[in-house]
Design a protein around this motif. Structure first.
Motif, short mmCIF file in Angstrom:
data_model
loop_
_atom_site.label_atom_id
_atom_site.label_comp_id
_atom_site.label_asym_id
_atom_site.label_seq_id
_atom_site.Cartn_x
_atom_site.Cartn_y
_atom_site.Cartn_z
N ARG A 14 1.39 -0.62 0.10
CA ARG A 14 0.35 -0.06 -0.05
C ARG A 14 0.66 0.99 0.20
N TYR A 15 2.31 0.94 -0.40
CA TYR A 15 3.01 2.26 -0.10
C TYR A 15 3.55 2.86 -1.80
N LYS A 16 2.90 3.99 -1.44
CA LYS A 16 2.83 4.83 -3.06
C LYS A 16 1.81 4.45 -3.85
N PRO A 17 0.34 3.95 -4.01
CA PRO A 17 -0.37 3.10 -4.70
C PRO A 17 -0.71 4.69 -6.23
N ASP A 18 -1.04 3.50 -6.77
CA ASP A 18 -1.31 4.25 -8.44
C ASP A 18 -2.89 4.02 -7.91
N ARG A 19 -3.40 5.59 -7.57
CA ARG A 19 -4.87 5.78 -7.48
C ARG A 19 -5.84 5.86 -8.32
N ASP A 20 -5.76 6.28 -9.54
CA ASP A 20 -6.00 6.60 -10.56
C ASP A 20 -5.89 6.09 -11.88
N GLY A 21 -5.39 4.36 -12.10
CA GLY A 21 -4.98 2.93 -12.35
C GLY A 21 -3.48 3.04 -12.41
N PRO A 22 -2.90 2.93 -13.45
CA PRO A 22 -1.34 2.49 -13.67
C PRO A 22 -0.85 4.08 -13.80
#
Length: 231
Positions: A14-22
């Protein structure tokens, strides 16, 4: 001994997730030891390695930077999410190999030696040094360098301490990290056979609060003459 748990893997997933797709790969223009762009030393702390291992590489920004300059880099991370993203981002960098695994387990199984082992706010901060440092020394070439950095921690926090984060549905999660002063880090690296140890806290730039602890050390022996890359 610190054993990997599913909670630890999930924490780093969950570290620095891709929030809006790749997300697209970042434009990496420098090798950074701190969280502040352009602040502090760069890859010169590693010398001129032909081979390097990064422990806790996450996005593999610095690993990709080194590899694009001719260094054969192995980048290790515990999180399969981080590894998948980094492999997608840097698939066209031929001298970069990205591996998934826990640092101590990887070092025990690995039979390669490296001119440099380094960690940038990575696995060295989150692994028992009494377990990790001897394994790093075994995998370093004679004269090879071991360099790591992590965020400055309050003086009253020493030794093994929990770091908190949020898991699924707001569940609190923790991972252990090892909080030491530069002087204590220096003593630990000396104790495990490293030489030419330098440990310091680099102050934050003006207007920022958190400094960066940087530790440099070397395995005894004569380093090979390295002339294959220009950093």
């Amino acid at each position: 001994m610190l054993h990997t748990s599913q909670d630890s893997v999930l924490f780093w997933d969950r570290y620095k997730p891709d929030r809006d797709g790749p997300a697209p790969p970042p434009d990496v223009t420098a090798f950074e030891w701190t969280q502040y762009e352009g602040h502090g030393p760069g890859a010169e702390l590693l010398g001129r390695p032909r081979t390097a291992l990064e422990l806790g590489a996450a996005e593999c920004r610095e690993a990709s930077w080194l590899a694009r300059r001719g260094v054969h880099v192995t980048a290790l991370d515990l999180s399969p999410v981080q590894v998948e993203r980094a492999r997608r981002w840097w698939k066209d960098v031929p001298t970069l190999t990205i591996e998934e695994g826990e640092a101590c387990s990887f070092l025990r199984a690995d039979d390669q030696t490296y001119d440099a082992v380094y960690s940038i706010w990575g696995a060295v901060w989150f692994t028992d040094p009494d377990e990790l440092f001897p394994l790093v020394a075994e995998r370093l070439s004679p004269g090879g360098v071991f360099v790591f950095s992590h965020g400055e921690t309050p003086q009253h926090l020493t030794g093994r301490r929990p770091m908190y984060g949020k898991g699924p549905e707001g569940k609190e999660m923790t991972v252990d990290r090892w909080c030491h002063s530069p002087e204590t880090w220096a003593a630990l690296t000396h104790r495990h056979g490293f030489v030419d140890v330098q440990a310091r806290c680099l102050s934050a730039p003006t207007g920022q609060a958190l400094g960066t602890i940087i530790v440099e050390a070397r395995r005894p022996g004569q380093a090979a003459d390295v002339t294959s890359s220009d950093h």
